[in-house]
Design an enzyme around this catalytic site. Structure first.
Site, PDB file in Angstrom:
ATOM      1  N   PHE A 140       0.952  -1.382  -0.159  1.00 26.75           N
ATOM      2  CA  PHE A 140      -0.008  -0.139   0.007  1.00 26.75           C
ATOM      3  C   PHE A 140       0.751   1.307   0.054  1.00 26.75           C
ATOM      4  O   PHE A 140       1.689   1.519   0.932  1.00 26.75           O
ATOM      5  CB  PHE A 140      -0.870   0.068   1.336  1.00 26.75           C
ATOM      6  CG  PHE A 140      -1.950   1.335   1.146  1.00 26.75           C
ATOM      7  CD1 PHE A 140      -2.987   1.214   0.300  1.00 26.75           C
ATOM      8  CD2 PHE A 140      -1.668   2.353   1.935  1.00 26.75           C
ATOM      9  CE1 PHE A 140      -4.050   2.349   0.258  1.00 26.75           C
ATOM     10  CE2 PHE A 140      -2.230   3.310   1.613  1.00 26.75           C
ATOM     11  CZ  PHE A 140      -3.400   3.463   0.939  1.00 26.75           C
ATOM     12  N   ASP A 225       9.077   3.006   1.615  1.00 27.67           N
ATOM     13  CA  ASP A 225       7.918   3.794   2.024  1.00 27.67           C
ATOM     14  C   ASP A 225       7.742   3.214   3.695  1.00 27.67           C
ATOM     15  O   ASP A 225       7.331   2.366   4.008  1.00 27.67           O
ATOM     16  CB  ASP A 225       6.951   3.338   1.440  1.00 27.67           C
ATOM     17  CG  ASP A 225       5.603   3.878   1.768  1.00 27.67           C
ATOM     18  OD1 ASP A 225       5.613   4.479   3.036  1.00 27.67           O
ATOM     19  OD2 ASP A 225       4.452   3.775   1.082  1.00 27.67           O
ATOM     20  N   LYS A 254       2.407   9.764   8.452  1.00 31.03           N
ATOM     21  CA  LYS A 254       1.652   9.365   9.469  1.00 31.03           C
ATOM     22  C   LYS A 254       2.169   9.914  10.840  1.00 31.03           C
ATOM     23  O   LYS A 254       1.782  10.856  11.280  1.00 31.03           O
ATOM     24  CB  LYS A 254       1.619   7.898   9.630  1.00 31.03           C
ATOM     25  CG  LYS A 254       0.533   7.151   8.379  1.00 31.03           C
ATOM     26  CD  LYS A 254       0.146   5.792   8.713  1.00 31.03           C
ATOM     27  CE  LYS A 254      -1.271   5.673   7.539  1.00 31.03           C
ATOM     28  NZ  LYS A 254      -0.737   5.145   6.408  1.00 31.03           N
TER      29      LYS A 254
HETATM   30  C1  PLP Z   1      -1.064   5.432   4.942  1.00 32.03           C
HETATM   31  C2  PLP Z   1       0.079   5.145   4.126  1.00 32.03           C
HETATM   32  C3  PLP Z   1       0.271   5.703   2.824  1.00 32.03           C
HETATM   33  C4  PLP Z   1      -0.810   6.879   2.206  1.00 32.03           C
HETATM   34  O1  PLP Z   1      -0.793   7.797   3.231  1.00 32.03           O
HETATM   35  P1  PLP Z   1      -1.978   8.980   3.234  1.00 32.03           P
HETATM   36  O2  PLP Z   1      -1.610   9.904   4.185  1.00 32.03           O
HETATM   37  O3  PLP Z   1      -3.175   8.290   3.706  1.00 32.03           O
HETATM   38  O4  PLP Z   1      -1.855   9.351   1.853  1.00 32.03           O
HETATM   39  C5  PLP Z   1       1.295   5.219   1.984  1.00 32.03           C
HETATM   40  N1  PLP Z   1       2.152   4.332   2.379  1.00 32.03           N
HETATM   41  C6  PLP Z   1       1.947   3.692   3.374  1.00 32.03           C
HETATM   42  C7  PLP Z   1       3.153   2.536   3.912  1.00 32.03           C
HETATM   43  C8  PLP Z   1       0.931   3.885   4.414  1.00 32.03           C
HETATM   44  O5  PLP Z   1       0.847   3.020   5.575  1.00 32.03           O
END
Ligand code: PLP
Length: 400
Positions: A140, A225, A254
């Protein structure tokens, strides 16, 4: 089962006013303090999900309140036409924690941090004859179209193609598959050091190091990421530090702002100067209030020794869950204060509902996995209370 007049009324208004993409969330929260939160009917919960690993200092932390209040009362916004000290302090602070030469781009969200990383990787690819990208199945990386093109979950992705980037997906954790997929024509490999939305799935030992070696051998950029995994969540500032492997590009969001929206794309070494003047931008990215919040988060984690705390109470939580013998409980996986309770059946929604009835906020992440990502400040007593309540929660979820 419980009277919830204010919650029910607000839920109806939510349903009527909003697009149906989220459904109607099960709890209407009114306020929080530390790791506790209260709904609009006054019911108290122990918050074990922290706004999806975002509320790193919990709710209404005095350091965050003071930093945000002072900054909004002084200068709330400049745009990128002007610079300001909080953003500079934040970038310097991140570079100090990362301990390697790098440059920072600030965003408002996780997906925007990955958009920046992807644009940077596209530019790198164009200048070096590399036309495709590799990412992991079930990964994700966000909901905007660039980040979605890297997201390996067909159910949220397929109907929105075609995508702006040619992305090839490999099974997560399989170093041989990664090696086969990454050639000298691959511009970048995007990986979560532990997959978050897929179910808090750590890779086998050595996977991230193998990814680094594969990228070094072919010249592909390694993009980590760490939007969910960084800022103390696993007991280190950054999850890649577990493996002692430095990526070329790192994305954050986050937990960084402790609830204020902010993200970052960090480019190490030459990757820090791929963007030239005019290549990318954001009006709100790194705004003074969010930057001040992020500084307060980083200062508090440091000052209060929260990395050690996360390791200690994270182990207490994982061991507490693992010691429970229950037919619905298969085990626990994850690192630090970022765990999945793994079930023997697809009953995570029932576990989430039973937990809520018992006064705990958890997240049914996958049909058979419940995510815990509590505030980093959660106390040992609060963890013990959840562990003590879990067998009865599992009983209720199993019978429903
Ligand atoms: C939550 C998340 C995203 C997306 O972040 P948003 O602030 O919701 O756009 C991307 N990569 C990872 C690993 C995430 O947990």
């Amino acid at each position: 089962m419980y009277e919830r007049p204010a919650s029910d009324a607000l839920s109806k208004r939510f349903e009527a006013a909003f697009m149906p993409n989220y459904g109607v969330p099960p709890v209407a929260l009114a306020r929080g303090e530390g790791s506790k939160a209260w709904d609009v009917d006054g019911r108290e919960y122990l918050d074990l999900i922290g706004g999806i690993a975002v509320s790193s200092l919990g709710h209404a932390h005095p350091a965050l309140v003071a930093a945000v209040s002072a900054q909004v009362a002084t200068l709330a916004h400049t745009s990128n036409l002007f610079l300001h000290e909080p953003e500079v302090l934040l970038a310097e602070r991140l570079l100090g924690l990362l301990g390697a030469p790098a440059r920072v781009f600030l965003t408002n969200s996780g997906t925007e941090a990955n958009e920046a990383a992807l644009k940077l990787a596209i530019k790198y690819g164009k200048s070096t004859g590399r036309g495709y990208f590799v990412a992991a199945e079930n990964a994700f990386h966000g909901r905007t179209l660039g980040a979605l093109s890297l997201t390996g979950k067909p159910s949220i992705r397929d109907q929105f193609g075609p995508f702006p980037a040619d992305v090839r997906f490999v099974p997560y954790g399989d170093a041989d598959a990664l090696k086969n997929a990454v050639t000298a024509e691959c511009a970048a490999v995007f990986l979560e050091p532990t997959q978050g939305e897929a179910g808090v799935v750590p890779p086998p030992d050595g996977y991230f190091r193998a990814a680094r070696e594969i990228c070094d051998a072919t010249g592909a950029l390694l993009v980590a990421d760490e939007i969910q995994s960084a800022i103390g969540r696993t007991g280190h500032w950054f999850a890649h530090q577990h493996d002692g492997v430095l990526p070329d590009v790192l994305t954050l969001a986050k937990g960084l702002g402790g609830g204020m929206p902010i993200g970052a794309c960090v480019g190490f070494g030459p990757a820090g100067t791929i963007f030239a003047k005019g290549d990318h931008g954001s009006t709100f990215g790194g705004n003074p209030v969010s930057a001040a919040a992020a500084l307060a988060v980083l200062d508090t984690i440091d000052r209060d020794g929260l990395l050690d705390h996360v390791r200690t109470v994270g182990a207490q939580l994982a061991e507490g869950i693992a010691a429970i013998d229950h037919p619905l409980l298969k085990g626990v996986r994850g690192r630090g204060l970022w765990l999945a309770i793994v079930l023997t059946a697809d009953r995570s929604a029932q576990v989430q509902a039973a937990a809520q009835h018992a006064g705990f906020l958890v997240n049914a992440l996958q049909p058979d996995a419940v995510r815990l990502a509590p505030p980093l400040v959660i106390t040992s007593e609060q963890i013990a209370a959840f562990v003590a309540a879990l067998p009865a929660i599992l009983d209720e979820a199993a019978d429903d």
